[in-house]
Design an enzyme around this catalytic site. Structure first.
Site, PDB file in Angstrom:
ATOM      1  N   ASN A  32       0.856  -1.191   0.000  1.00 39.53           N
ATOM      2  CA  ASN A  32       0.000   0.000   0.000  1.00 39.53           C
ATOM      3  C   ASN A  32       0.892   1.242   0.000  1.00 39.53           C
ATOM      4  O   ASN A  32       0.767   2.109   0.853  1.00 39.53           O
ATOM      5  CB  ASN A  32      -0.958  -0.005   1.194  1.00 39.53           C
ATOM      6  CG  ASN A  32      -2.058   1.034   1.062  1.00 39.53           C
ATOM      7  OD1 ASN A  32      -2.462   1.384  -0.040  1.00 39.53           O
ATOM      8  ND2 ASN A  32      -2.531   1.539   2.190  1.00 39.53           N
ATOM      9  N   HIS A  34       3.074   4.609  -0.511  1.00 43.36           N
ATOM     10  CA  HIS A  34       2.827   6.038  -0.686  1.00 43.36           C
ATOM     11  C   HIS A  34       4.165   6.746  -0.911  1.00 43.36           C
ATOM     12  O   HIS A  34       5.218   6.087  -1.026  1.00 43.36           O
ATOM     13  CB  HIS A  34       2.072   6.613   0.520  1.00 43.36           C
ATOM     14  CG  HIS A  34       2.710   6.303   1.846  1.00 43.36           C
ATOM     15  ND1 HIS A  34       3.954   6.773   2.220  1.00 43.36           N
ATOM     16  CD2 HIS A  34       2.280   5.556   2.897  1.00 43.36           C
ATOM     17  CE1 HIS A  34       4.253   6.350   3.434  1.00 43.36           C
ATOM     18  NE2 HIS A  34       3.266   5.599   3.869  1.00 43.36           N
ATOM     19  N   HIS A  37       7.237   5.724   1.215  1.00 41.90           N
ATOM     20  CA  HIS A  37       7.937   4.512   0.787  1.00 41.90           C
ATOM     21  C   HIS A  37       8.817   4.789  -0.434  1.00 41.90           C
ATOM     22  O   HIS A  37       9.958   4.319  -0.513  1.00 41.90           O
ATOM     23  CB  HIS A  37       6.936   3.409   0.411  1.00 41.90           C
ATOM     24  CG  HIS A  37       6.076   2.932   1.533  1.00 41.90           C
ATOM     25  ND1 HIS A  37       4.726   3.196   1.592  1.00 41.90           N
ATOM     26  CD2 HIS A  37       6.369   2.200   2.642  1.00 41.90           C
ATOM     27  CE1 HIS A  37       4.223   2.638   2.680  1.00 41.90           C
ATOM     28  NE2 HIS A  37       5.191   2.034   3.339  1.00 41.90           N
ATOM     29  N   GLY A 149      11.999   4.235   7.320  1.00 42.07           N
ATOM     30  CA  GLY A 149      11.532   5.574   7.633  1.00 42.07           C
ATOM     31  C   GLY A 149      11.638   5.864   9.117  1.00 42.07           C
ATOM     32  O   GLY A 149      11.502   4.976   9.957  1.00 42.07           O
ATOM     33  N   GLN A 150      11.872   7.129   9.445  1.00 44.15           N
ATOM     34  CA  GLN A 150      11.985   7.530  10.846  1.00 44.15           C
ATOM     35  C   GLN A 150      10.625   7.718  11.513  1.00 44.15           C
ATOM     36  O   GLN A 150      10.569   7.921  12.724  1.00 44.15           O
ATOM     37  CB  GLN A 150      12.809   8.816  10.954  1.00 44.15           C
ATOM     38  CG  GLN A 150      14.269   8.622  10.583  1.00 44.15           C
ATOM     39  CD  GLN A 150      15.065   9.911  10.585  1.00 44.15           C
ATOM     40  OE1 GLN A 150      14.518  10.995  10.824  1.00 44.15           O
ATOM     41  NE2 GLN A 150      16.345   9.822  10.287  1.00 44.15           N
ATOM     42  N   GLN A 155      10.579   1.408  16.111  1.00 44.01           N
ATOM     43  CA  GLN A 155      10.909   0.277  15.250  1.00 44.01           C
ATOM     44  C   GLN A 155      12.328   0.408  14.710  1.00 44.01           C
ATOM     45  O   GLN A 155      13.089  -0.571  14.674  1.00 44.01           O
ATOM     46  CB  GLN A 155       9.918   0.196  14.085  1.00 44.01           C
ATOM     47  CG  GLN A 155      10.296  -0.830  13.024  1.00 44.01           C
ATOM     48  CD  GLN A 155       9.294  -0.880  11.892  1.00 44.01           C
ATOM     49  OE1 GLN A 155       8.246  -1.493  12.015  1.00 44.01           O
ATOM     50  NE2 GLN A 155       9.605  -0.219  10.784  1.00 44.01           N
ATOM     51  N   VAL A 178       8.221  11.622   5.642  1.00 43.03           N
ATOM     52  CA  VAL A 178       7.608  12.402   4.562  1.00 43.03           C
ATOM     53  C   VAL A 178       6.220  12.832   5.028  1.00 43.03           C
ATOM     54  O   VAL A 178       5.454  12.026   5.562  1.00 43.03           O
ATOM     55  CB  VAL A 178       7.525  11.585   3.262  1.00 43.03           C
ATOM     56  CG1 VAL A 178       6.818  12.374   2.161  1.00 43.03           C
ATOM     57  CG2 VAL A 178       8.930  11.178   2.804  1.00 43.03           C
ATOM     58  N   SER A 187       1.158   7.811   5.903  1.00 43.14           N
ATOM     59  CA  SER A 187       1.002   6.470   6.459  1.00 43.14           C
ATOM     60  C   SER A 187      -0.034   5.721   5.645  1.00 43.14           C
ATOM     61  O   SER A 187      -1.016   6.315   5.177  1.00 43.14           O
ATOM     62  CB  SER A 187       0.544   6.540   7.923  1.00 43.14           C
ATOM     63  OG  SER A 187       0.139   5.265   8.395  1.00 43.14           O
TER      64      SER A 187
END
Length: 286
Positions: A32, A34, A37, A149-150, A155, A178, A187
């Site tokens: 999914n 965006h 990613h 991603g931050q 995680q 982003v 997200s």
């Protein structure tokens, strides 16, 4: 771009790239896709010669009552986006391929301390599921570097510790979150928001920014600051899961003396759980 669905095909494709002297980059996702990613894929293309992405909605990291079944599966659209971004290989396995002997007896990987509190408190077993699937994927791909991603700050900390503690020769890169023009962190779950909820959602980032600004101005009564901002979230119609100021490296609760901070939030807007964070290093010039 090739798409493979088995570990054997994945390893063969990566081996061919390695035999040509190529450095391997890896971006694991749940699909999914965006713009956030795609930014990770773009970064990978700038750093390595051969970019591998994975799409796998990992059941092991979803708890009872979470959104595993309704998590969007958009493989065809994702393939188009990856191709356009310059990805070389997509690994899109089934659950049976990833867990051929089932999940009940699956060896688990656990990262203590960093997995506790924050999202780990409200999602028991989540980070064990993340650490386990990421370990498996790292062993399958064996990349030179991997990019995350931050936005998922905890995680990322768990994965950095995992790689360090298990002596994996993989460079971990964290890419800035982003955001939409109004500040909302991109997200896959934003698609669950109604139009009215989407209009409210930017208050999450505004809250983080407000806390950061207060700290920059010298505020050190963190509990009072958090309490006031938590009330602001509630007044806007959100149900905060947590809103905390932590040390950015250890994720322990921050003290007034700490200089490297991260402000983290998780809050429900309707039935959708939004997370975000803001890293604040007081020793770095603004």
């Amino acid at each position: 771009m090739n798409t493979v669905k088995t570990v054997r095909e994945l390893r063969a494709a990566v081996a061919r790239a390695r035999s040509e002297g190529k450095r391997i980059g890896f971006v694991p996702t749940m699909g999914n896709l965006h713009s956030g990613h795609i930014a990770l894929i773009t970064k990978a293309t700038q750093r390595v010669d051969f970019v591998v992405a994975s799409i796998f909605v990992n059941p092991l990291q979803f708890g009872a009552g979470e959104d595993l079944d309704k998590y969007p599966r958009t493989l065809a659209a994702d393939q188009e986006k990856l191709l356009e971004a310059g990805c070389d290989l997509l690994f899109a396995p089934t659950v049976e391929e990833m867990y051929p002997d089932g999940m009940a007896g699956q060896t688990r990987v656990s990262v203590p301390q960093l997995s506790e509190g924050l999202c780990g408190a409200s999602r028991p077993g989540h980070f064990e599921g993340v650490a386990t699937v990421v370990s498996k994927l790292f062993n399958m791909v064996q990349p030179d570097l991997a990019i995350f991603g931050q936005k998922d700050f905890q995680q990322l900390a768990v994965i950095r510790a995992l790689v360090h503690d298990l002596n994996m020769p993989i460079q971990i890169i964290g890419e800035p979150t982003v955001r939409a023009a109004d500040g909302l962190a991109l997200s896959s779950r934003n698609g669950f928001l109604s139009e009215e909820e989407r209009a409210v959602a930017p208050v999450v980032y505004r809250t983080l920014s407000s806390i950061a600004e207060s700290i920059k101005q010298g505020e050190r009564d963190f509990p009072a600051l958090i309490q006031a901002q938590r009330q602001q979230l509630e007044a806007a119609g959100l149900r905060p899961d947590y809103l905390e100021i932590r040390h950015a490296l250890t994720l322990r609760p921050a003290t007034a003396e700490d200089r490297d901070l991260v402000i983290l939030v998780a809050a429900f807007l309707g039935t959708t759980r939004l997370i975000d964070n803001l890293h604040l290093n007081l020793d770095t010039p603004a």
